[in-house]
Design a protein around this motif. Structure first.
Motif, PDB file in Angstrom:
ATOM      1  N   ILE A   8       0.843  -1.205   0.000  1.00  0.00           N
ATOM      2  CA  ILE A   8       0.000   0.000   0.000  1.00  0.00           C
ATOM      3  C   ILE A   8       0.873   1.246   0.000  1.00  0.00           C
ATOM      4  N   ARG A   9       1.908   1.254   0.829  1.00  0.00           N
ATOM      5  CA  ARG A   9       2.798   2.419   0.892  1.00  0.00           C
ATOM      6  C   ARG A   9       3.536   2.620  -0.428  1.00  0.00           C
ATOM      7  N   HIS A  10       4.045   1.523  -1.000  1.00  0.00           N
ATOM      8  CA  HIS A  10       4.768   1.618  -2.268  1.00  0.00           C
ATOM      9  C   HIS A  10       3.842   2.139  -3.366  1.00  0.00           C
ATOM     10  N   CYS A  11       2.649   1.596  -3.436  1.00  0.00           N
ATOM     11  CA  CYS A  11       1.689   2.029  -4.449  1.00  0.00           C
ATOM     12  C   CYS A  11       1.350   3.508  -4.275  1.00  0.00           C
ATOM     13  N   THR A  12       1.175   3.931  -3.039  1.00  0.00           N
ATOM     14  CA  THR A  12       0.909   5.347  -2.760  1.00  0.00           C
ATOM     15  C   THR A  12       2.059   6.211  -3.267  1.00  0.00           C
ATOM     16  N   ASP A  13       3.297   5.780  -3.013  1.00  0.00           N
ATOM     17  CA  ASP A  13       4.470   6.535  -3.471  1.00  0.00           C
ATOM     18  C   ASP A  13       4.511   6.618  -4.995  1.00  0.00           C
ATOM     19  N   VAL A  14       4.207   5.508  -5.675  1.00  0.00           N
ATOM     20  CA  VAL A  14       4.209   5.489  -7.135  1.00  0.00           C
ATOM     21  C   VAL A  14       3.155   6.456  -7.669  1.00  0.00           C
ATOM     22  N   LEU A  15       1.956   6.411  -7.091  1.00  0.00           N
ATOM     23  CA  LEU A  15       0.884   7.298  -7.553  1.00  0.00           C
ATOM     24  C   LEU A  15       1.220   8.765  -7.285  1.00  0.00           C
ATOM     25  N   ARG A  16       1.855   9.032  -6.152  1.00  0.00           N
ATOM     26  CA  ARG A  16       2.264  10.405  -5.826  1.00  0.00           C
ATOM     27  C   ARG A  16       3.294  10.896  -6.844  1.00  0.00           C
ATOM     28  N   ARG A  17       4.269  10.030  -7.179  1.00  0.00           N
ATOM     29  CA  ARG A  17       5.281  10.405  -8.181  1.00  0.00           C
ATOM     30  C   ARG A  17       4.661  10.643  -9.551  1.00  0.00           C
ATOM     31  N   ARG A  18       3.553  10.002  -9.818  1.00  0.00           N
ATOM     32  CA  ARG A  18       2.855  10.204 -11.101  1.00  0.00           C
ATOM     33  C   ARG A  18       1.953  11.437 -11.076  1.00  0.00           C
ATOM     34  N   GLY A  19       1.976  12.152  -9.956  1.00  0.00           N
ATOM     35  CA  GLY A  19       1.274  13.423  -9.885  1.00  0.00           C
ATOM     36  C   GLY A  19      -0.130  13.384  -9.321  1.00  0.00           C
ATOM     37  N   LEU A  20      -0.566  12.247  -8.776  1.00  0.00           N
ATOM     38  CA  LEU A  20      -1.909  12.177  -8.205  1.00  0.00           C
ATOM     39  C   LEU A  20      -1.954  12.862  -6.845  1.00  0.00           C
ATOM     40  N   SER A  21      -3.036  13.550  -6.578  1.00  0.00           N
ATOM     41  CA  SER A  21      -3.255  14.190  -5.279  1.00  0.00           C
ATOM     42  C   SER A  21      -3.703  13.121  -4.282  1.00  0.00           C
ATOM     43  N   PRO A  22      -3.664  13.418  -2.977  1.00  0.00           N
ATOM     44  CA  PRO A  22      -4.165  12.447  -1.987  1.00  0.00           C
ATOM     45  C   PRO A  22      -5.607  12.014  -2.277  1.00  0.00           C
ATOM     46  N   GLN A  23      -6.452  12.930  -2.692  1.00  0.00           N
ATOM     47  CA  GLN A  23      -7.845  12.580  -2.989  1.00  0.00           C
ATOM     48  C   GLN A  23      -7.931  11.653  -4.205  1.00  0.00           C
ATOM     49  N   GLU A  24      -7.096  11.921  -5.205  1.00  0.00           N
ATOM     50  CA  GLU A  24      -7.087  11.062  -6.403  1.00  0.00           C
ATOM     51  C   GLU A  24      -6.547   9.672  -6.073  1.00  0.00           C
ATOM     52  N   ILE A  25      -5.575   9.613  -5.182  1.00  0.00           N
ATOM     53  CA  ILE A  25      -5.034   8.317  -4.765  1.00  0.00           C
ATOM     54  C   ILE A  25      -6.109   7.510  -4.051  1.00  0.00           C
TER      55      ILE A  25
END
Length: 162
Positions: A8-25
């Motif tokens: 979950i943490r890794h996926c969150t980091d990947v999505l954050r690096r791709r520019g997703l906001s916390p709400q989008e994640i």
């Protein structure tokens, strides 16, 4: 850290690096599946439910893992699912998938007569009551020669696929 929490943490980091906001994640979880070798412990099962994953698929059950000697809090994921009905989203659960492949990963951990996985060997460590399987120095080569796993196919490189 437990594997599901790490995922979950890794996926969150990947999505954050791709520019997703916390709400989008948070919104993205409903489209994701989480695969794990063993049934999640109550903490990890709760995290999966809170995150709102589309589905969770696991191999070996908590009961099987406990029968192999690993200490467990015997609260199966189905009970976490049952008690979390008010979260407002559904997470499908499919368990005991490919147990012929996942059970051996747990069998060797607390049973010294069980063979170690390919690429590992048993060692004694101070303070441990049983010999523990640890990777050989040349584990990638051993696995490649055996023709199994990601090391055999060259997929053992780092990646961030979701």
């Amino acid at each position: 850290m437990h594997g599901e929490i790490t995922a979950i943490r890794h996926c969150t980091d990947v999505l954050r690096r791709r520019g997703l906001s916390p709400q989008e994640i948070l919104a993205a979880w409903k489209d994701f599946s989480l695969y794990t070798n063993g049934e999640p412990c109550p903490m990890c099962a709760s995290a999966i439910r809170w995150a709102g994953f589309k589905e969770m698929i696991y191999g070996s059950s908590i009961r099987t893992i406990a029968e192999y000697g690993r200490n467990q809090i015997y609260i199966p994921s189905s009970m976490v699912w049952e008690k979390s009905y008010s979260l407002g989203h559904a997470t499908h659960m499919l368990g005991n998938v490919l147990t012929n492949e996942t059970d051996p990963f747990f069998a060797h951990q607390f049973n010294e007569s069980a063979p170690c996985p390919i690429g590992c060997q048993r060692h004694s460590f101070p303070g441990k009551r049983v010999q523990v399987c640890t990777p050989m120095a040349n584990w990638r080569e051993v696995i490649r020669e055996a023709g199994v796993g990601n090391a055999a196919t060259g997929l053992a490189q780092g990646h961030d696929e979701l």
